[in-house]
Design an enzyme around this catalytic site. Structure first.
Site, PDB file in Angstrom:
ATOM      1  N   LYS A   1       0.843  -1.199   0.000  1.00 49.04           N
ATOM      2  CA  LYS A   1       0.000   0.000   0.000  1.00 49.04           C
ATOM      3  C   LYS A   1       0.875   1.245   0.000  1.00 49.04           C
ATOM      4  O   LYS A   1       1.943   1.236   0.608  1.00 49.04           O
ATOM      5  CB  LYS A   1      -0.857   0.043   1.282  1.00 49.04           C
ATOM      6  N   ARG A  27     -10.159 -11.437   2.498  1.00 48.13           N
ATOM      7  CA  ARG A  27     -11.094 -12.454   2.010  1.00 48.13           C
ATOM      8  C   ARG A  27     -10.471 -13.851   2.050  1.00 48.13           C
ATOM      9  O   ARG A  27     -11.177 -14.851   2.127  1.00 48.13           O
ATOM     10  CB  ARG A  27     -11.576 -12.082   0.603  1.00 48.13           C
TER      11      ARG A  27
HETATM   12  N1  BES Z   1      -8.062  -3.643   4.614  1.00 46.96           N
HETATM   13  C1  BES Z   1      -8.283  -3.261   3.279  1.00 46.96           C
HETATM   14  C2  BES Z   1      -9.610  -2.509   3.067  1.00 46.96           C
HETATM   15  C3  BES Z   1      -9.779  -1.200   3.766  1.00 46.96           C
HETATM   16  C4  BES Z   1      -9.684  -0.018   3.055  1.00 46.96           C
HETATM   17  C5  BES Z   1     -10.123  -1.138   5.099  1.00 46.96           C
HETATM   18  C6  BES Z   1      -9.876   1.189   3.694  1.00 46.96           C
HETATM   19  C7  BES Z   1     -10.318   0.083   5.749  1.00 46.96           C
HETATM   20  C8  BES Z   1     -10.203   1.239   5.028  1.00 46.96           C
HETATM   21  C9  BES Z   1      -8.306  -4.496   2.386  1.00 46.96           C
HETATM   22  O1  BES Z   1      -7.496  -5.539   2.792  1.00 46.96           O
HETATM   23  C10 BES Z   1      -7.813  -4.063   1.044  1.00 46.96           C
HETATM   24  O2  BES Z   1      -6.679  -3.676   0.964  1.00 46.96           O
HETATM   25  N2  BES Z   1      -8.671  -4.149   0.036  1.00 46.96           N
HETATM   26  C11 BES Z   1      -8.320  -3.769  -1.275  1.00 46.96           C
HETATM   27  C12 BES Z   1      -8.795  -4.858  -2.230  1.00 46.96           C
HETATM   28  C13 BES Z   1      -8.279  -4.713  -3.622  1.00 46.96           C
HETATM   29  C14 BES Z   1      -6.780  -4.965  -3.649  1.00 46.96           C
HETATM   30  C15 BES Z   1      -8.986  -5.688  -4.506  1.00 46.96           C
HETATM   31  C16 BES Z   1      -8.990  -2.439  -1.596  1.00 46.96           C
HETATM   32  O3  BES Z   1     -10.120  -2.225  -1.162  1.00 46.96           O
HETATM   33  O4  BES Z   1      -8.368  -1.608  -2.237  1.00 46.96           O
HETATM   34 MN    MN Z   2      -5.499  -5.321   2.134  1.00 44.32          MN
END
Ligand code: BES
Ligand code: MN
Ligand code: ZN
Length: 504
Positions: A288, A362
């Site tokens: 990230k 997931r």
């Molecule tokens: N933990 C994150 C989602 C999240 C985003 C939680 C903002 C709280 C605040 C999750 O693991 C994630 O990174 N999801 C990705 C999925 C994508 C890579 C398909 C996302 O939402 O960008």
């Molecule tokens: Mn994530």
């Protein structure tokens, strides 16, 4: 926080401040305790309130200094607006605001909180529900987190709250129970907030497991914590893949609540509650950017809600067997990290092609859901800070709700409304399912960008067979950038109140 319930008149309250809630009924204010108190103050209270045009509108408040000879030094009139406009969510939010205001008054340590005469047509149940929300609102409203401060510690003055419920419409015994429930809920919610607010160098998977173990001292609750070998034996390879690169090794936490002996419904199939337990989400190799990573200690918000609910069970003692499952781990980077393109077998047997290592939640949930099926549940609920897409779609105060049964979805939405939390239904749209087809494995774990909250839910659905299941995407409301309504800045404890209502 010390909490007591008193059956004497609130006008005799030995407190630094008396909080007097007032409904707006047409043009008049003086009903119930207000007129009695005004009389005792020779009419000065209402005269002063009139001067500043206090009309008991929602969230309006008016602070009045009493004088020598009164049991309390100050009175705060707390405007509740018109009774028919009040709902569980707005009452909780309003109680939060007034509790914060009261706890910020210099020198105030003890607050007495009275309850207004309810409108004549209000039912006894409505009175009890309002008292419960009142206690929940004050108990959560005074929440602060200063565990790591060495300066400015313990700034909130409020240490004691006295509740008076004479005009609540309920019997004193029932009123007392309602207040106890509300306070039990507040403690569960505040615990969930604490768990989210603690940083990932405290709440490691082991740290989270230790917090869970503390809940095992309540009667009726047992806690089991498993390490890697046991997790491997359970064939939870997706979960292990996500866990692999972190020095902080995973912990699989299973909590069991058994209702008191002889309880009706005790023999029914259990309810399984699963919380996403990523103590930190760096994104893995698909790292990230810094700004998105900053708040990722909140990625165990789902598991915090499950633990907060178990804390509240101590008081709520519902007549149902409840299982809590948390696959706690950290999504880190390192030479051992799982990668895009890897194919990994799930506990269910289905193979998964990894696309983006930042869609880790997931994967852990898929194996946790398969594990949950082993308890033959009546239904399963998962709570997860799962997708940014859900926050884009619904905003940051609403829980996205996906279910494979309409009746279960409705039950949960109704529970949320009663609990005062904001949930909204989203579709498990089959048209998006082809996005999860893989050239190399049974499934890919992510789809296209559009509808990302839906494809995440569709992926989870692959692991629940035909068992009734509901997925709650709490990515928005689990962690708040500011105080909004009853959600405080930072960890919010979202989900605890709704789960409590649901299991009740
Ligand atoms: N933990 C994150 C989602 C999240 C985003 C939680 C903002 C709280 C605040 C999750 O693991 C994630 O990174 N999801 C990705 C999925 C994508 C890579 C398909 C996302 O939402 O960008
Ligand atoms: Mn994530
Ligand atoms: Zn995550």
């Amino acid at each position: 926080m010390q909490l007591t319930f008193q059956t004497t008149s609130p006008l005799q309250a030995k407190a630094d401040v008396l909080v007097l809630p007032v409904f707006k009924t047409g043009k008049t204010l003086n009903a119930g305790w207000l007129s009695k108190l005004d009389k005792a103050l020779s009419g000065a209270l209402l005269k002063a309130a009139k001067k500043v045009d206090f009309k008991a509108g929602a969230d309006a408040s008016f602070l009045f200094q009493t004088w020598e000879g009164f049991a309390f030094d100050r009175v705060i009139l707390w405007g509740l607006g018109e009774a028919e406009d009040l709902c569980p969510e707005s009452l909780w939010a309003s109680a939060t605001k007034i509790a914060r205001k009261v706890s910020k008054i210099k020198g105030v340590k003890t607050a007495a909180i009275a309850w207004p005469a309810l409108p004549k047509k209000a039912s006894v149940e409505a009175g009890e529900a309002m008292l419960e929300t009142l206690a929940k609102g004050f108990g959560t409203g005074v929440y602060t987190f200063d565990e790591y401060k060495t300066e400015d510690k313990g700034k909130t003055g409020l240490t004691k709250m006295l509740f008076f419920a004479e005009d609540a419409g309920a019997s004193q015994a029932k009123a007392k129970q309602a207040l106890a429930r509300g306070m039990g809920l507040a403690e569960g919610i505040n615990m969930a907030r604490d768990l989210v607010n603690h940083p990932a160098n405290t709440i490691t998977p082991e740290g989270l497991a230790n917090e869970a173990k503390k809940l095992g001292k309540f009667s009726g609750i047992t806690v089991k914590v498993e390490t890697e070998q046991a997790i491997a034996k359970r064939n939870m390879h997706l979960y292990l893949a996500v866990s692999r690169a972190s020095k902080n090794r995973p912990r699989l936490i299973t909590l069991t609540y058994t209702p008191p002996k002889g309880t009706k419904l005790a023999k029914k199939d259990p309810i399984v509650l699963i919380g996403k337990g990523l103590v930190f989400d760096s994104g893995g190799l698909c790292l990230k950017p810094g700004a998105s990573m900053e708040t990722m200690k909140c990625d165990m918000g789902g598991s915090a809600a499950v633990l907060g609910l178990f804390k509240a069970l101590e008081v709520l003692k519902p007549a149902r067997k409840i299982i809590g499952i948390i696959a706690a781990c950290e999504n880190a980077i390192g030479g051992d990290a799982y990668r895009p393109g890897d194919v990994i077998p799930s506990k269910s047997g289905k193979t998964v092609e990894i696309i983006n290592t930042d869609a880790e939640g997931r994967l852990t949930l898929a194996d946790a859901l398969s594990y949950g099926l082993e308890f033959k549940p009546e239904f399963m609920v998962d709570l997860a800070t799962l997708t940014g897409a859900c926050v884009v779609g619904l905003g940051d105060t609403t829980v996205g709700t996906f279910a494979n049964r309409d009746d279960l979805r409705q039950r949960v939405l109704d529970a949320a409304e009663t609990a005062g939390e904001d949930f909204w239904p989203l579709p498990l749209n089959k048209k998006l399912r082809p996005q999860l087809k893989s050239d190399f494995a049974d499934l890919k774990h992510t789809g296209a960008r559009w509808g990302g909250a839906i494809t995440a839910a569709l992926f989870l659905q692959e692991f629940v067979d035909d068992t009734p299941w509901i997925h709650l995407d709490i990515a928005g409301p689990a962690y708040s950038s500011k105080n909004q309504g009853h959600l405080p800045k930072n960890g919010t404890g979202v989900g605890v109140a709704t789960l409590a209502e649901l299991v009740r």
